[in-house]
Design an enzyme around this catalytic site. Sequence first.
Site, short mmCIF file in Angstrom:
data_model
loop_
_atom_site.label_atom_id
_atom_site.label_comp_id
_atom_site.label_asym_id
_atom_site.label_seq_id
_atom_site.Cartn_x
_atom_site.Cartn_y
_atom_site.Cartn_z
N GLY A 153 -1.77 0.55 23.04
CA GLY A 153 -2.78 1.61 22.88
C GLY A 153 -2.19 3.00 22.97
N TYR A 179 0.84 -1.21 0.00
CA TYR A 179 0.00 0.00 0.00
C TYR A 179 0.87 1.26 0.00
CZ TYR A 179 -3.69 3.22 1.63
OH TYR A 179 -4.59 4.26 1.77
N ASP A 180 1.81 1.30 0.95
CA ASP A 180 2.63 2.52 1.12
C ASP A 180 3.47 2.78 -0.13
OD1 ASP A 180 1.63 1.96 3.60
OD2 ASP A 180 3.55 2.00 4.66
N ARG A 204 -10.79 -1.04 10.18
CA ARG A 204 -10.19 0.22 10.61
C ARG A 204 -10.66 0.53 12.03
NH1 ARG A 204 -10.41 3.87 5.15
NH2 ARG A 204 -12.11 2.50 4.53
N SER A 208 -14.34 2.11 12.84
CA SER A 208 -15.46 1.20 12.54
C SER A 208 -15.40 -0.02 13.48
CB SER A 208 -15.47 0.80 11.07
OG SER A 208 -14.19 0.47 10.63
N ASN A 209 -14.20 -0.52 13.75
CA ASN A 209 -14.09 -1.65 14.70
C ASN A 209 -14.64 -1.29 16.07
OD1 ASN A 209 -12.94 -3.53 13.02
ND2 ASN A 209 -11.09 -3.80 14.21
N PHE A 210 -14.14 -0.19 16.64
CA PHE A 210 -14.52 0.17 18.01
C PHE A 210 -16.03 0.45 18.10
CE2 PHE A 210 -10.13 1.84 19.66
CZ PHE A 210 -9.59 0.58 19.45
N GLN A 261 -0.08 4.19 20.73
CA GLN A 261 0.15 4.74 19.39
C GLN A 261 -0.92 5.80 19.12
OE1 GLN A 261 -1.17 1.76 20.06
NE2 GLN A 261 -2.18 0.79 18.32
N THR A 262 -0.59 6.78 18.30
CA THR A 262 -1.53 7.88 18.07
C THR A 262 -1.97 7.95 16.61
OG1 THR A 262 0.11 9.56 17.48
CG2 THR A 262 -0.35 9.26 19.84
P1 NAD Z 1 -12.65 2.14 0.35
O1 NAD Z 1 -12.01 0.81 0.43
O2 NAD Z 1 -13.96 2.35 1.01
O3 NAD Z 1 -12.80 2.60 -1.16
C1 NAD Z 1 -11.96 2.17 -2.19
C2 NAD Z 1 -12.81 1.91 -3.42
O4 NAD Z 1 -11.96 1.53 -4.51
C3 NAD Z 1 -13.80 0.76 -3.21
O5 NAD Z 1 -15.07 1.13 -3.69
C4 NAD Z 1 -13.19 -0.38 -4.01
O6 NAD Z 1 -14.15 -1.32 -4.46
C5 NAD Z 1 -12.52 0.39 -5.14
N1 NAD Z 1 -11.42 -0.35 -5.76
C6 NAD Z 1 -10.39 -0.99 -5.14
N2 NAD Z 1 -9.57 -1.52 -6.05
C7 NAD Z 1 -10.08 -1.22 -7.29
C8 NAD Z 1 -9.68 -1.51 -8.61
N3 NAD Z 1 -8.58 -2.22 -8.88
N4 NAD Z 1 -10.45 -1.05 -9.63
C9 NAD Z 1 -11.58 -0.34 -9.39
N5 NAD Z 1 -12.00 -0.04 -8.14
C10 NAD Z 1 -11.26 -0.47 -7.10
O7 NAD Z 1 -11.59 3.18 0.93
P2 NAD Z 1 -11.69 4.75 1.20
O8 NAD Z 1 -11.45 4.98 2.63
O9 NAD Z 1 -12.90 5.31 0.58
O10 NAD Z 1 -10.40 5.27 0.42
C11 NAD Z 1 -10.49 5.87 -0.85
C12 NAD Z 1 -9.11 6.34 -1.28
O11 NAD Z 1 -8.58 7.28 -0.32
C13 NAD Z 1 -8.08 5.21 -1.40
O12 NAD Z 1 -7.26 5.45 -2.51
C14 NAD Z 1 -7.29 5.33 -0.12
O13 NAD Z 1 -5.97 4.88 -0.28
C15 NAD Z 1 -7.32 6.84 0.12
N6 NAD Z 1 -7.13 7.15 1.55
C16 NAD Z 1 -8.16 6.94 2.45
C17 NAD Z 1 -7.94 7.21 3.79
C18 NAD Z 1 -9.01 7.06 4.83
O14 NAD Z 1 -8.75 7.27 6.00
N7 NAD Z 1 -10.23 6.71 4.49
C19 NAD Z 1 -6.68 7.67 4.22
C20 NAD Z 1 -5.68 7.83 3.28
C21 NAD Z 1 -5.92 7.59 1.95
N1 UDP Z 2 -6.34 -0.58 15.94
C1 UDP Z 2 -6.70 -1.08 17.19
N2 UDP Z 2 -7.78 -1.91 17.26
C2 UDP Z 2 -8.55 -2.24 16.19
C3 UDP Z 2 -8.17 -1.70 14.92
C4 UDP Z 2 -7.06 -0.88 14.84
O1 UDP Z 2 -6.05 -0.81 18.20
O2 UDP Z 2 -9.53 -2.98 16.35
C5 UDP Z 2 -5.17 0.32 15.87
C6 UDP Z 2 -4.14 -0.05 14.79
O3 UDP Z 2 -3.20 -0.98 15.28
C7 UDP Z 2 -3.53 1.31 14.51
C8 UDP Z 2 -4.67 2.30 14.72
O4 UDP Z 2 -5.64 1.60 15.49
O5 UDP Z 2 -2.51 1.60 15.45
C9 UDP Z 2 -5.30 2.78 13.42
O6 UDP Z 2 -5.61 1.64 12.63
P1 UDP Z 2 -6.37 1.75 11.23
O7 UDP Z 2 -6.30 0.40 10.61
O8 UDP Z 2 -7.69 2.38 11.42
O9 UDP Z 2 -5.50 2.81 10.40
P2 UDP Z 2 -3.93 2.91 10.03
O10 UDP Z 2 -3.13 2.00 10.90
O11 UDP Z 2 -3.86 2.52 8.59
O12 UDP Z 2 -3.62 4.33 10.29
#
Ligand code: NAD
Ligand code: UDP
Length: 325
Positions: free
Chosen positions: A221, A159-160, A200, A203-205, A223-224
């Site tokens: 817990g 991802y990164d 995430r 949504s989990n909590f 981590q921020t």
């Molecule tokens: P999400 O998983 O709800 O949405 C992603 C969407 O992309 C989904 O509808 C999925 O079906 C679609 N998708 C995945 N792979 C695909 C492919 N190969 N072809 C066509 N469609 C595809 O996630 P989100 O939270 O809505 O994130 C949307 C964007 O924002 C992503 O690019 C994500 O990396 C970026 N982003 C989100 C967050 C966040 O906190 N929500 C943070 C940083 C970056």
């Molecule tokens: N996390 C947690 N309990 C959960 C889900 C996530 O403690 O049920 C922690 C996870 O390890 C991370 C933080 O919450 O430190 C945020 O996780 P998330 O997956 O939402 O986002 P990201 O790590 O990609 O920022």
Amino acid sequence: MHSQKQDKIMANKNTYHRNLVTGGAGFLGSHLIDKLMHQGEEVICLDNYFTGIKANVSQWIGHPRFELIRHDVTEPIRLEVDRIWHLACPASPIHYQFNPIKTAKTSFLGTYNMLGLARRVGARLLFASTSEVYGNPEIHPQPETYKGSVNTLGTRSCYDEGKRIAETLCFDYKRMHNTEIRLIRIFNTYGPRMLPKDGRVISNFVTQALRNEPITIYGDGNQTRSFCYVDDLIEGMVLLMNGQYEGPVNMGNPEEFTIRELAELIRSKVNPQLRLIMKPLPSDDPLKRQPIIELAKKELEWEPKINLNEGLNKTIKWFKEHLID
Ligand code: NAD
Ligand code: UDP
């Protein structure tokens, strides 16, 4: 209320556009589509439904300004559009780690295909990048100038690193082909329509609390993270697309919380009796994350307005109404 600069950005946008939203059936994409549709724009939603669901955009199906296409961005597509909002990519660790090779392909090939489309039709492309490009940051909070500390070999790397190469592609298309790009680095964003099982933290909590299950804290817990409510994020994204500043620009809510504080806050709102239980910290889980948003403030006069308390109330209300056991 919009600032003067924001009014100017929106006034410059005196024409309606044909918008392509990739990942439009997902969490952020569907909120963006709502905003664009309410502004009177034409919208094509493109999604492969990996983590997106039709229900997120069902309110627009049949609307004359809306079209829905099932397509995978790793394959090229020919469309006539003038704005591309490229969001397609799973965002939650459990989803992007389900098939990490596909995730990397989605970021690399998907962004390559969408930039190719933008170049062919002369569209402006906004790429949804992420705070994950900073990895496990050595400097805190993170400005856009920070180059990041990313493990190339870990379970989050698909991802990164995918997002990092996609950013590179955007700037190379700009340099080689004058493609108009906008680059947003999104920090943890939450709100209605997150999938209950997407793993995430919010949504989990919230779902655990509503189901009277113990709340699962990974690691100690301490981590921020800094959590931005979806409406604020979408407003910033639209300002970036419509303005002249190309980015990269951080967008998120700079209020920082430990994961334990978040768990305690959600527990106090739903059921103060719930237990907090500890689970192992996933590998490469960043220890801290907080955006510096001075650039967004300066260039777009954008800053979030909804604090965690208010955003959680809205999110909990939505999950209460939509959570089906
Ligand atoms: P999400 O998983 O709800 O949405 C992603 C969407 O992309 C989904 O509808 C999925 O079906 C679609 N998708 C995945 N792979 C695909 C492919 N190969 N072809 C066509 N469609 C595809 O996630 P989100 O939270 O809505 O994130 C949307 C964007 O924002 C992503 O690019 C994500 O990396 C970026 N982003 C989100 C967050 C966040 O906190 N929500 C943070 C940083 C970056
Ligand atoms: N996390 C947690 N309990 C959960 C889900 C996530 O403690 O049920 C922690 C996870 O390890 C991370 C933080 O919450 O430190 C945020 O996780 P998330 O997956 O939402 O986002 P990201 O790590 O990609 O920022």
